[in-house]
Design an enzyme around this catalytic site. Structure first.
Site, short mmCIF file in Angstrom:
data_model
loop_
_atom_site.label_atom_id
_atom_site.label_comp_id
_atom_site.label_asym_id
_atom_site.label_seq_id
_atom_site.Cartn_x
_atom_site.Cartn_y
_atom_site.Cartn_z
N SER A 93 -10.29 -0.76 6.18
CA SER A 93 -9.73 -0.60 4.65
C SER A 93 -8.80 -1.73 4.85
CB SER A 93 -8.43 0.37 5.20
OG SER A 93 -9.20 1.82 5.19
N SER A 117 -10.36 1.68 2.06
CA SER A 117 -9.26 2.52 1.84
C SER A 117 -8.16 1.72 0.75
CB SER A 117 -8.43 3.55 2.54
OG SER A 117 -7.32 3.08 3.26
N LYS A 173 1.02 -1.58 0.08
CA LYS A 173 0.16 0.07 0.43
C LYS A 173 1.21 0.88 -0.09
CE LYS A 173 -4.22 2.18 2.65
NZ LYS A 173 -4.86 2.07 3.27
#
Lengths: 114, 480
Positions: B173, B149, B74
């Site tokens: 997330s 997310s 990420k």
């Protein structure tokens, strides 16, 4: 539905917090954000209504206590470590938008031109 | 091919790390244009790393349990000398001077960083539509969101771009995008995985965790990244748990509770709203599968979880408003010049942050401001105590709890972007674990009426990941 003590979030409130948070909002943004933030605060009316006087607040999931380690300098005695630290410093400064004499450069803080 | 079998083949010399990386880069080449899972594909770096691993193996070395396995990171995890954007224009072009602890740990066991994955700006969002670099699409249906997310990480694994990925989970997330993309996604116990080098959003909630195509691979990745790190003051001083050893142990004798408040339905007045019927049906079916495997399954009540959403959307923005104060145009990333330092700070932040980040910063600033602190932030912290107490009470009767991971299957792009509150409701099932600091994970379990995946959430008390993985393995085996 909000509790009687807390008035609904106003446009002026949003302008005030934007200023505190160092953000500039256009008139259209102020209108949109005021409605959206008020919606979130309206949702929070469910917890405003709870009687929690006897409940302690929780800041973190872990039962943390502050501990101090011995304050021992680690980098300068060892030449290799000092070199590494200097290299790291250069890397940090290289990522900054503006640098002068090994320091971060910013516009005047107190209004006087440099 | 699973991460575990890739590593076994590479370690034994049966396959080269280079061929593994080339195969995944080819997959990226063929469909990344539609999916947009990555902000940056590290093609050259990954190939060079693979060649280095192959040389070491030829020399008789063993690089470790993730030898040659591509891992997608990420883009809020710091990678030394490699762009780390957090999906924000304010950090565009910034290269961190150090690696996150999880990045170092992956390198130490032979993994290959294949790219930096897209995310909602600063991990604020539930659809990956808030990225400054455009949305990620769900590889199973590119008209739908991947969740967020960590939508880029979920999509990368679901699309076969990498067998493993890391995400971060502040209010869901990892688990919500895992559910929407049909992958396994795990939020470990708060403090289990070092947050050093994770760009902070809500520091008392943030936790790094794995995405994988199987429960076993997720266990392998969590074992590698977990364990104490002196560089994170909230890191739990314990070794990483043995999860792979727990996988085959089944659920015989375990007591598992379905959280009534997170199941929705017309007959459940005390429940949160918005849980889709098809999702609820799959969770009920999952519960039956666990019962058939020997667990005792009953309904459980964790009453204050219904207040989780309200508390979270005050606590997380409050912490974010403080954490994001560091983006001021002085030390890194974007600077928009002005005559004064304060003017420069304001111009930089106004140009650099997107709407959702601005909303949360203002919400948090308001919740912490004089006159409102007690009513909003203080009250939320007390609700957090209530939630932790309610979980503790439930765990007197149950070893694990069960709920949906997300209220619905993947929704169309653009569906919820105009109504932030509607978007926030996606996190209603995942938030309670973050507030309590407990581990939980999403396991794919069949599909909804639209044919898209449903994720079942398994929740456990702090540090009980091994028990959680036992149930996850049973669910994986029983999934329709």
């Amino acid at each position: 539905m909000t509790s009687p003590e807390i008035p609904r979030l106003s446009r002026d409130d949003v302008a005030h917090v934007a200023n505190l948070a160092r953000l500039t909002l256009s008139d259209e943004e102020l209108d949109a954000f005021t409605g959206q933030l008020a919606d979130v605060l309206d949702h929070a009316a469910d917890i405003e209504a709870l009687d929690l006087d006897d409940v302690p607040p929780m800041a973190n999931p872990l039962p943390l206590v502050n501990v101090l380690r011995p304050d021992v300098p680690v980098s300068t005695e060892d030449a290799a470590k000092a070199d590494a630290a200097a290299g790291f410093r250069a890397e940090v400064l290289a990522a900054a938008p503006s640098v002068e004499d090994g320091r971060f450069r910013v516009p005047p803080v107190l209004g006087e031109a440099p | 091919m699973s991460a575990r079998s890739i590593a076994a083949a590479v370690r034994s010399g049966e396959r080269s790390a280079r061929s593994v990386v080339e195969e995944h880069l080819a997959a990226i080449d063929s469909s990344e244009g539609e999916v947009h899972a990555f902000n940056l594909v590290l093609a050259d770096g990954a190939l060079a790393r693979a060649d280095d691993l192959d040389r070491r193996i030829a020399d008789g070395e063993d690089p470790g349990p993730l030898a040659g396995v591509p891992v997608a990171l990420k883009d809020n995890l710091c990678t030394r000398g490699i762009d780390t954007t957090c999906g924000s224009k304010i950090l565009e072009g910034w290269c961190p001077p150090y690696d996150a602890t999880v990045v170092e740990r992956l390198a130490a066991v032979g993994a290959v960083a294949i790219g930096k994955t897209n995310l909602d700006e600063f991990a604020m969002g539930s659809s990956t539509e808030n990225s400054a670099f455009g949305p990620t699409r769900n590889p199973l249906d590119t008209s739908r969101v991947p969740g967020g997310s960590s939508g880029g990480s979920a999509a990368a694994v679901a699309a076969g771009f990498a067998p493993l990925a890391l995400g971060s989970d502040t209010g869901g997330s990892i688990r919500q995008p895992a559910a929407l993309c049909g992958t396994v996604g795990v939020k470990p116990t708060y403090g289990r995985v070092s947050r050093y080098g994770l760009v902070a959003f809500g520091s008392s909630l943030d936790q790094i965790g794995p995405f994988a195509t199987s429960v076993e691979d997720a266990a392998l990745l969590l074992e590698v990244i977990g364990g104490h790190d002196p560089l994170d003051s909230t890191s739990i001083p314990e070794a990483s748990p043995d999860l792979l050893g727990a996988l085959g142990r089944g659920v015989e004798g375990l007591r598992i509770g379905i959280i009534s408040e997170l199941m929705g339905g017309p007959d459940r007045a005390a429940s949160v709203e918005g849980i889709a019927d098809d999702v609820r049906a799959r969770v009920e079916q999952a519960a039956e599968a666990l019962a058939a495997a020997g667990a005792t399954v009953e309904h459980a009540s964790v009453p204050s979880t219904v207040y989780g959403l309200s508390a979270y959307y005050l606590i997380a923005p409050a912490e974010a408003s403080s954490n994001l104060a560091r983006f001021d145009g002085v030390r890194f990333g974007l600077r928009v010049d002005a005559d004064t330092a304060a003017g420069m700070n304001t111009a930089t932040r106004t140009a650099g942050f997107g709407d959702e980040v601005k909303r949360r910063i203002m919400l948090g600033t308001y919740a912490l401001s004089t006159g409102y602190y007690d009513a909003y932030y203080g009250k939320s912290q007390k609700v957090r105590t209530l939630i932790q107490r309610d979980f503790a009470r439930a765990y007197e009767s149950f070893d694990l709890l069960l709920s949906p991971a997300a209220p619905t299957t993947a929704f169309p792009l653009g569906d919820k972007t105009d109504d932030p509150m509607l978007m926030y409701l996606n996190d209603v099932c995942t938030i309670p674990s973050n507030l309590a600091g407990h581990p939980s994970m999403s396991v794919p379990f069949g599909s909804g009426d639209d044919g898209l995946p449903v994720g079942v959430q398994v929740l456990a008390p702090a540090l009980a990941e091994a028990t959680m993985f036992r149930a996850a393995a049973v669910l994986e085996g029983a999934a329709p």
